[in-house]
Scaffold this motif. Structure first.
Motif, PDB file in Angstrom:
ATOM      1  N   VAL A  48      72.067   1.861  37.322  1.00  0.00           N
ATOM      2  CA  VAL A  48      72.465   0.848  36.334  1.00  0.00           C
ATOM      3  C   VAL A  48      71.297  -0.083  36.027  1.00  0.00           C
ATOM      4  O   VAL A  48      70.995  -0.378  34.859  1.00  0.00           O
ATOM      5  CB  VAL A  48      73.677   0.044  36.843  1.00  0.00           C
ATOM      6  CG1 VAL A  48      73.980  -1.115  35.891  1.00  0.00           C
ATOM      7  CG2 VAL A  48      74.902   0.943  36.966  1.00  0.00           C
ATOM      8  N   VAL A  49      70.623  -0.560  37.086  1.00  0.00           N
ATOM      9  CA  VAL A  49      69.481  -1.459  36.880  1.00  0.00           C
ATOM     10  C   VAL A  49      68.343  -0.720  36.167  1.00  0.00           C
ATOM     11  O   VAL A  49      67.709  -1.260  35.259  1.00  0.00           O
ATOM     12  CB  VAL A  49      68.993  -2.026  38.233  1.00  0.00           C
ATOM     13  CG1 VAL A  49      67.719  -2.839  38.049  1.00  0.00           C
ATOM     14  CG2 VAL A  49      70.078  -2.896  38.848  1.00  0.00           C
ATOM     15  N   ASN A  50      68.076   0.517  36.583  1.00  0.00           N
ATOM     16  CA  ASN A  50      67.056   1.327  35.918  1.00  0.00           C
ATOM     17  C   ASN A  50      67.348   1.464  34.428  1.00  0.00           C
ATOM     18  O   ASN A  50      66.455   1.350  33.585  1.00  0.00           O
ATOM     19  CB  ASN A  50      66.985   2.725  36.544  1.00  0.00           C
ATOM     20  CG  ASN A  50      66.262   2.740  37.871  1.00  0.00           C
ATOM     21  OD1 ASN A  50      65.742   1.728  38.332  1.00  0.00           O
ATOM     22  ND2 ASN A  50      66.240   3.895  38.507  1.00  0.00           N
ATOM     23  N   ALA A  51      68.615   1.733  34.123  1.00  0.00           N
ATOM     24  CA  ALA A  51      69.001   1.967  32.728  1.00  0.00           C
ATOM     25  C   ALA A  51      68.781   0.720  31.878  1.00  0.00           C
ATOM     26  O   ALA A  51      68.331   0.813  30.732  1.00  0.00           O
ATOM     27  CB  ALA A  51      70.462   2.406  32.655  1.00  0.00           C
ATOM     28  N   ARG A  52      69.102  -0.447  32.431  1.00  0.00           N
ATOM     29  CA  ARG A  52      68.941  -1.685  31.670  1.00  0.00           C
ATOM     30  C   ARG A  52      67.470  -1.947  31.334  1.00  0.00           C
ATOM     31  O   ARG A  52      67.148  -2.448  30.256  1.00  0.00           O
ATOM     32  CB  ARG A  52      69.529  -2.860  32.455  1.00  0.00           C
ATOM     33  CG  ARG A  52      69.469  -4.184  31.732  1.00  0.00           C
ATOM     34  CD  ARG A  52      70.141  -4.111  30.360  1.00  0.00           C
ATOM     35  NE  ARG A  52      71.585  -4.242  30.432  1.00  0.00           N
ATOM     36  CZ  ARG A  52      72.395  -4.028  29.413  1.00  0.00           C
ATOM     37  NH1 ARG A  52      71.899  -3.641  28.243  1.00  0.00           N
ATOM     38  NH2 ARG A  52      73.701  -4.165  29.536  1.00  0.00           N
TER      39      ARG A  52
END
Length: 362
Positions: A48-52
């Motif tokens: 999720v953090v990577n995607a943001r």
């Protein structure tokens, strides 16, 4: 879209499991599958953090993350990093470290590869724990209209008004963690934690030096419908570095925890590296391409609460043994709960919009 994104991950998983089977039979295959499942369960918040961050990058830099980045994740963090730690700890050259790793000694066998890596766990946990704690605190200390767990996030946002609040809290928790470690390790833990803090401040601060072409008034890069941002050049390079450091910090618990399952570096590379890391990349791409983070608005919050939990667990493991399954379950619970809350929010908004349209039509 699902099979296009995850198809190659399933294919690589099948190859990895076959290699494990031919390498060590049914037992090796099972261990490899367990390691892959462990890494995936620990990495939902990572994705999720990577995607943001990834959605801010141009198509070229997204490709770099999915190619060069995966090599760093697999070869760097899952293979080279443990070898480096053992080499430094035991004063071994790279050839000796690899030779020791291939001996497959148990985690409780003094002098073995797994034992030496386990001995270095307090420093590794301090570095990764403080880095992730800073990431969590900086997110929670920001003023934002949308809140998920309001009764906790509102007080945290208030605390965030204090200048240097995240630094102060990070240092306090680091000192407490160092005071609980076994005698002789206090200085090592303090130094590792401070390095984790400095690394976060440097990478995060350097990224702020560069403006992102195409950014709006809120400094958020414009994205296409396929989740491609506008960051290029130096701005994209700094975001890429930030992304890789975050990705590395997330992998610490998985790498160390893997040795509680097996000390075989081949199986760890297959399970954590090929299966786990590949699936995390695929999940990251899926979230970006589908615009999931914008559609399910609480996922960001859930991921950062999972990061906060992981950071505290890492700091606790400096002095206390905690099963990695607990870490994975906590992460999945936060992500699952935030996803469910997002669904309810979307449903409520849809009902309100329908009622508004009905009112206007009358």
């Amino acid at each position: 879209m699902f099979m296009k994104t995850f198809g190659w991950s399933f294919a690589i998983t099948a190859v990895a499991l076959m290699v494990a089977f031919f390498y060590g039979g049914v037992e090796a295959l099972i261990l490899c599958a367990i390691l892959g499942a462990l890494e995936i369960s620990l990495s939902f918040d990572n994705a999720v953090v990577n995607a943001r961050i990834l959605e801010k990058l141009s198509a070229f830099w997204q490709t770099i993350f999915l190619t060069v980045g995966i090599l760093i994740a697999v070869l760097g963090m899952r293979i080279a990093f443990p070898l480096l730690i053992v080499g430094v700890t035991a004063n071994l050259n790279p050839v000796q470290a690899v030779s020791l790793a291939l001996e497959k000694g148990g985690i409780h066998e003094p002098g073995s590869y797994a034992y030496l890596l386990h001995e270095a766990h307090p420093q590794i946990a301090a570095f990764g724990g403080i880095f992730l704690l800073m990431l969590f605190l900086d997110f929670m200390f920001e003023e934002r209209e949308l809140r998920w767990i309001s009764f906790l996030e509102k007080p945290l946002a208030f605390i965030g008004r204090l200048h240097g609040a995240s630094l102060s809290i990070g240092l306090i928790l680091l000192v407490v963690s160092a005071s609980m470690v076994r005698p002789g390790k206090e200085a090592d833990v303090l130094i590792a934690g401070i390095l984790g803090m400095v690394t976060y401040l440097l990478v995060n601060g350097l990224g702020d030096l560069f403006t992102i072409p195409g950014a709006d008034e809120d400094q958020k890069p414009k994205k296409s419908s396929k989740g491609v941002g506008a960051a290029v050049g130096k701005a994209a390079f700094m975001l890429f570095l930030y992304l890789e450091v975050i990705d590395a910090s997330f992998s610490f618990d998985g790498v160390i925890g893997a040795f509680a399952i097996t000390s075989d570096p081949i199986l760890i590379a297959l399970g954590l590296g090929l299966i786990g890391a590949i699936f995390v990349r695929s999940l990251t791409v899926f979230l970006v391409r589908e615009g999931t983070l914008d559609e399910f608005e609480y996922l960001d919050h859930g991921a950062h609460w999972a990061i906060g939990a992981l950071s505290i667990i890492l700091l606790l493991t400096i002095s206390v043994e905690i099963n990695e399954v607990i870490t994975g379950v906590i992460g999945v619970v936060f992500i699952g709960a935030s996803f469910g809350s997002s669904l309810l929010r979307n449903k409520k908004k849809a009902v309100e919009e329908t009622a508004k349209e009905h009112h206007l039509s009358n």
